[in-house]
Design an enzyme around this catalytic site. Structure first.
Site, PDB file in Angstrom:
ATOM      1  N   THR A 170       0.845  -1.178   0.000  1.00 57.10           N
ATOM      2  CA  THR A 170       0.000   0.000   0.000  1.00 57.10           C
ATOM      3  C   THR A 170       0.888   1.238   0.000  1.00 57.10           C
ATOM      4  O   THR A 170       1.987   1.215   0.541  1.00 57.10           O
ATOM      5  CB  THR A 170      -0.834  -0.038   1.301  1.00 57.10           C
ATOM      6  OG1 THR A 170      -1.619  -1.215   1.286  1.00 57.10           O
ATOM      7  CG2 THR A 170      -1.703   1.187   1.465  1.00 57.10           C
ATOM      8  N   ARG A 198     -13.632  -7.454   0.469  1.00 56.93           N
ATOM      9  CA  ARG A 198     -12.816  -7.131   1.640  1.00 56.93           C
ATOM     10  C   ARG A 198     -12.301  -5.692   1.525  1.00 56.93           C
ATOM     11  O   ARG A 198     -11.767  -5.279   0.500  1.00 56.93           O
ATOM     12  CB  ARG A 198     -11.648  -8.110   1.744  1.00 56.93           C
ATOM     13  CG  ARG A 198     -10.690  -7.835   2.915  1.00 56.93           C
ATOM     14  CD  ARG A 198      -9.507  -6.984   2.531  1.00 56.93           C
ATOM     15  NE  ARG A 198      -8.568  -6.798   3.638  1.00 56.93           N
ATOM     16  CZ  ARG A 198      -7.507  -6.013   3.582  1.00 56.93           C
ATOM     17  NH1 ARG A 198      -7.230  -5.353   2.473  1.00 56.93           N
ATOM     18  NH2 ARG A 198      -6.725  -5.844   4.625  1.00 56.93           N
ATOM     19  N   VAL A 199     -12.480  -4.905   2.577  1.00 53.72           N
ATOM     20  CA  VAL A 199     -11.965  -3.535   2.612  1.00 53.72           C
ATOM     21  C   VAL A 199     -10.956  -3.442   3.744  1.00 53.72           C
ATOM     22  O   VAL A 199     -11.244  -3.868   4.868  1.00 53.72           O
ATOM     23  CB  VAL A 199     -13.104  -2.515   2.832  1.00 53.72           C
ATOM     24  CG1 VAL A 199     -12.540  -1.096   2.944  1.00 53.72           C
ATOM     25  CG2 VAL A 199     -14.125  -2.607   1.707  1.00 53.72           C
ATOM     26  N   GLY A 200      -9.780  -2.892   3.444  1.00 53.55           N
ATOM     27  CA  GLY A 200      -8.757  -2.739   4.471  1.00 53.55           C
ATOM     28  C   GLY A 200      -8.774  -1.356   5.085  1.00 53.55           C
ATOM     29  O   GLY A 200      -9.731  -0.580   4.929  1.00 53.55           O
ATOM     30  N   GLY A 222       0.408  -2.207   5.511  1.00 51.06           N
ATOM     31  CA  GLY A 222       0.512  -3.523   6.127  1.00 51.06           C
ATOM     32  C   GLY A 222      -0.837  -4.089   6.512  1.00 51.06           C
ATOM     33  O   GLY A 222      -1.837  -3.822   5.837  1.00 51.06           O
ATOM     34  N   GLY A 224      -4.044  -4.441   7.383  1.00 48.70           N
ATOM     35  CA  GLY A 224      -5.090  -3.452   7.555  1.00 48.70           C
ATOM     36  C   GLY A 224      -6.087  -3.773   8.643  1.00 48.70           C
ATOM     37  O   GLY A 224      -6.598  -2.871   9.316  1.00 48.70           O
TER      38      GLY A 224
HETATM   39  N1  GLY Z   1      -3.055  -1.803   4.459  1.00 53.54           N
HETATM   40  C1  GLY Z   1      -3.725  -2.140   3.297  1.00 53.54           C
HETATM   41  C2  GLY Z   1      -4.732  -3.176   3.433  1.00 53.54           C
HETATM   42  O1  GLY Z   1      -4.775  -3.852   4.464  1.00 53.54           O
HETATM   43  O2  GLY Z   1      -5.520  -3.355   2.533  1.00 53.54           O
END
Ligand code: GLY
Length: 308
Positions: A170, A198-200, A222, A224
């Site tokens: 990211t 899935r949303v981070g 990292g 999320g």
């Molecule tokens: N840090 C990005 C994610 O977990 O999608």
């Protein structure tokens, strides 16, 4: 400006805008767009690795430290620059903050943001090579057991996949402009082979992104889910308010995730930039870095993050 690993490719574009008197928001958006266009980065924008079903789903957010306004999008397909959709949500749809999926894509069309291919041949090759077909079928067929089985395989794949040039990930970009305004941008394709939808943390204000001119800007890369559970970006700024310097604030915020139960644990990083131009970063991984460039410098320098 400061940027997470692999965000350095965008710093020149952002710095150019700042030199011309541009705003921190403009500089952050411009820098993140360069990263999103970089096909060699398989965790952001074009070239990002797809989800379990082979679709590239992108998340992004941008936050303005002057107003605490923010825009965010999640699960966007078919748009190479989710950061610009997030910026448009912030500027043009101020009664909203976070749009997902089809709604975000509909809004992007209305805002005139160009569609484009995001799945590259190389990303598709890496995706196809990644998982056993049985695990994909199992995960498609079931929630629960199948999902856990495929996530275990996906984590092993991710850990085995570090390319020679350095870590993938990211991107975070933080900017301080000549008027003292701060802005923070984050963009990601999330985990390769992630469960669809899935949303981070990158789209979640307070988790992967937070910015307040009175305190500073902070952002995460990292794992999320850990940053969401611990509110890590906001926590960095709480630590700054308690008197920590930026590096110690990042270290303290990331450290709060260490005891959380997590069978898919992966590294978590935080970055921070304060209104007086101090900066720092921390990571649970060794050798983690970030990049820094001022308007009076020709290029960026690489700094080490504190390992916790
Ligand atoms: N840090 C990005 C994610 O977990 O999608």
């Amino acid at each position: 400006m400061i940027a997470s690993e692999r965000g350095e490719v965008g710093l020149a574009a952002g710095i150019e805008l700042l030199r011309a008197g541009g705003s921190a928001m403009d500089a952050v958006e411009a820098a993140v767009r360069v990263v999103e266009a970089n096909e060699a980065d398989h965790y952001v924008g074009v070239g990002g690795l797809p989800n379990l079903l082979g679709e590239v789903e992108l998340d992004a957010s941008i936050m303005d430290g002057a107003t605490l306004r923010a825009g965010a999008v999640a699960g966007v397909t078919g748009f190479p620059h989710p950061i610009s959709i997030a910026r448009a949500v912030c500027d043009r749809l101020p009664q909203h903050l976070l749009l997902v999926g089809a709604g975000a894509e509909r809004f992007a069309d209305e805002a005139g943001i160009p569609r484009g291919e995001t799945l590259t041949d190389e990303a598709r090759r890496l995706w196809l090579a990644g998982l056993e077909p049985e695990a994909i079928e199992q995960a498609r067929a079931t929630h629960g057991g199948g999902e856990v089985a495929y996530r275990r395989q996906a984590l092993a794949q991710i850990q085995a996949m570090s390319p020679p040039e350095g870590p993938w990930g990211t991107v975070n970009v933080l900017a301080l402009d000549a008027t003292g305004n701060l802005a923070v941008g984050v963009s990601t394709s999330g985990y390769p082979w992630k469960y669809p939808g899935r949303v981070g943390d990158s789209a979640v204000i307070g988790a992967g992104n937070y910015c307040d001119n009175r305190i500073g800007g902070a952002a995460c890369t990292g794992r999320g889910e850990l940053a969401i559970r611990a509110g890590t970006a906001r926590t960095v700024l709480l630590e700054i308010e308690r008197g920590a310097d930026p590096q110690e604030a990042c270290a303290a915020a990331v450290a709060r995730t260490l005891d959380l139960p997590d069978e898919f644990r992966a590294s978590l990083q935080a970055l921070c930039l304060t209104p007086d131009g101090r900066h720092g970063g921390a990571s649970t991984a060794s050798g983690a870095t970030y990049s820094v460039q001022s308007a009076d410098e020709d290029t960026f320098t690489v700094r080490e993050r504190k390992q916790i």
